[in-house]
Scaffold this motif. Structure first.
Motif, mmCIF file in Angstrom:
data_model
loop_
_atom_site.group_PDB
_atom_site.id
_atom_site.type_symbol
_atom_site.label_atom_id
_atom_site.label_comp_id
_atom_site.label_asym_id
_atom_site.label_seq_id
_atom_site.Cartn_x
_atom_site.Cartn_y
_atom_site.Cartn_z
ATOM 1 N N LEU A 1 -0.224 -1.136 -27.509
ATOM 2 C CA LEU A 1 -0.132 -1.944 -26.288
ATOM 3 C C LEU A 1 -1.256 -1.632 -25.305
ATOM 4 C CD1 LEU A 1 3.749 -1.867 -25.698
ATOM 5 C CD2 LEU A 1 2.383 -3.723 -26.667
ATOM 6 N N VAL A 2 -1.457 -0.343 -25.015
ATOM 7 C CA VAL A 2 -2.503 0.011 -24.039
ATOM 8 C C VAL A 2 -3.892 -0.210 -24.628
ATOM 9 C CG1 VAL A 2 -1.054 1.646 -22.783
ATOM 10 C CG2 VAL A 2 -2.438 2.460 -24.699
ATOM 11 N N GLY A 3 -4.021 -0.099 -25.950
ATOM 12 C CA GLY A 3 -5.302 -0.393 -26.579
ATOM 13 C C GLY A 3 -5.683 -1.850 -26.418
ATOM 14 N N TRP A 4 -4.696 -2.734 -26.460
ATOM 15 C CA TRP A 4 -4.965 -4.152 -26.234
ATOM 16 C C TRP A 4 -5.495 -4.379 -24.817
ATOM 17 C CZ3 TRP A 4 -4.820 -8.431 -29.357
ATOM 18 C CH2 TRP A 4 -4.893 -9.666 -28.716
ATOM 19 N N VAL A 5 -4.894 -3.705 -23.831
ATOM 20 C CA VAL A 5 -5.348 -3.842 -22.446
ATOM 21 C C VAL A 5 -6.758 -3.271 -22.288
ATOM 22 C CG1 VAL A 5 -4.889 -3.181 -20.048
ATOM 23 C CG2 VAL A 5 -2.991 -3.799 -21.564
#
Length: 463
Positions: free
Chosen positions: A446-450
């Motif tokens: 999830l944070v990698g997508w951001v």
């Protein structure tokens, strides 16, 4: 005509120079320009060699210990919890010492700091096997990890400053060398230990590689100011023809770039904590580091507990690490060509989830497949390094983002390996630790997508 007459009437005869004398400085300058270009090419080649050799040394201190963790535990009388603490020391040191790297680089220059880091790695690796007790072993490990920490932070900075137009390819080269050093240490440490007659020389032998990595940085120490002031000066490709006009153009371009770099150095520091991208990248870095250090510290033991021989378990760990050799070169180049790196993050995360499921269901039966899948998942590290270079516009911005993302990320990763050791000892098996690793992969995606969005920290910090 007026200016010529004025010159003739105001200049004393004794100050007039013959044409040959006035041409001499031009000829000398023409000779100096090719020498300057040759020196620049020579220095660039040294930097490339230094980057590769340094990257080779950034993980053997960890993976060589992972391959021999059982022997070290028996030799020093460690419990499972203490061994878990030992596997948590790398991220702790990276967080504590990595934050110092930008300040040290401003004071001494990145080349000097990396050179000192390689020397610290060599000293720590020589000392720690013969320390005699757990506390001294941890202290010597911390010395080596301190050198790794500052080099971790400054490698993206050196790549950005010396090769600003080739961030993807140079990050790929650096990441590929890092993966090669990681996998080689995992594969050959156990055979070398058998050949050398014990785990102590089997760990100490890696100090030789670190000592070699000191050498290419030594000639660059006297060019500390130039190394700092190059800023984003494009590197001259070795062997490229240099015409006189091109040399003059390159010289004027370097002067303008140095002026720009000087302005960047004088610019106030970014309020990096105001950037959502910086925080997302830090958390992504921390979660991928958690997975990587659990893998490096414990995966060989998971296979050994499943009935796999010690030598084969070391080879399986090496396969996991060696997957990063080709992919660490491909992924950064692919990432720089995409406007959003989120799809790469998701693909790596899916491979990690599949690998953890395999470790839980059939650790020995599909060992080679799980090793390959987890090796692909671990390539989140070169992706994170590439995004550090892409999420900031300036050299100082990259340095600040690199220090923030890595120091904060490694702080986040500290509890992971320690918690795995505690769960392993308390439960007597690997079910709970593998469940933990699986659960951590979801927020990493999830944070990698951001973090993969097309943003810069300079834009967000200025809001």
């Amino acid at each position: 005509m007026v200016s010529e007459e004025t010159t003739r009437t105001t200049t004393p005869p004794t100050e007039q120079q013959p044409p040959a004398a006035t041409a001499a400085p031009r000829e000398a300058g023409a000779h100096r320009e090719p020498r300057t270009a040759a020196t620049r090419v020579w220095a660039t080649r040294l930097v490339v060699v230094g980057i590769v050799l340094s990257a080779l040394n950034l993980r053997p201190a960890i993976t060589s210990l992972g391959a021999l963790l059982e022997e070290v535990r028996d030799g020093l009388g460690m419990s499972g919890s203490v061994a878990g603490l030992l596997t948590s020391v790398p991220p702790l040191c990276f967080a504590v010492f990595g934050v110092m790297a930008p300040r040290l680089a401003r004071r001494f220059g990145p080349a000097a700091v990396v050179c000192a880091g390689m020397a610290a790695i060599a000293a720590g690796l020589v000392i720690r096997p013969y320390a005699g007790n757990t506390a001294a072993f941890l202290a010597a490990s911390a010395l080596a990890l301190m050198g790794i920490a500052v080099s971790n932070v400054l490698m993206p900075v050196i790549v950005k400053r010396w090769f600003p137009d080739r961030v993807g390819s140079m990050t790929g080269l650096y990441s590929m060398a890092l993966a090669l050093g990681t996998s080689t240490a995992a594969a050959v440490t156990v055979p070398m230990t058998d050949a050398l007659g014990g785990w102590k020389p089997g760990l100490a032998i890696w100090a030789l590689l670190a000592a070699v990595a000191v050498l290419p940085w030594l000639p660059l120490l006297r060019d500390r100011d130039r190394d700092r002031d190059r800023g984003a000066a494009p590197a001259v490709r070795p062997g490229a023809p240099q015409e006189p006009g091109q040399v003059a153009h390159d010289t004027s371009r370097e002067e303008s770039v140095r002026a720009k770099a000087a302005q960047e150095e004088q610019a106030p520091a970014l309020r990096i904590t105001r950037s959502r991208t910086a925080w997302a990248l830090a958390v992504f870095f921390g979660l991928q580091a958690t997975a990587a250090y659990i893998t490096m510290g414990w995966m060989a033991q998971i296979f050994r507990d499943a009935g796999v021989a010690a030598g084969t378990a070391g080879l399986l760990l090496a396969v996991t690490m060696v997957m990063g050799v080709p992919l660490a070169f491909v992924i950064p180049r692919l990432a720089t060509r995409l406007p959003h790196q989120g799809p790469i993050v998701l693909a790596l995360g899916v491979c990690g989830l599949a690998g953890y499921a395999g470790l839980y269901l059939a650790p020995a039966g599909g060992a080679w497949a799980w090793a390959v899948l987890l090796g692909i998942s671990n390539c989140a590290f070169p992706l994170a390094l590439t995004m550090v270079g892409m999420r900031a516009r300036t050299g100082p911005g990259v340095a600040q983002l690199s220090a923030f993302a890595q120091s904060t990320g490694y702080l986040i990763s500290i509890p992971g390996p320690l918690l795995v050791g505690v769960l392993y000892q308390s439960s007597g098996g690997w079910g709970l630790p593998i469940a933990l690793m699986t659960a951590l992969m979801i927020p990493q995606m999830l944070v990698g997508w951001v973090a993969g969005r097309n943003r810069t920290v300079e834009e967000e910090a200025a809001r």
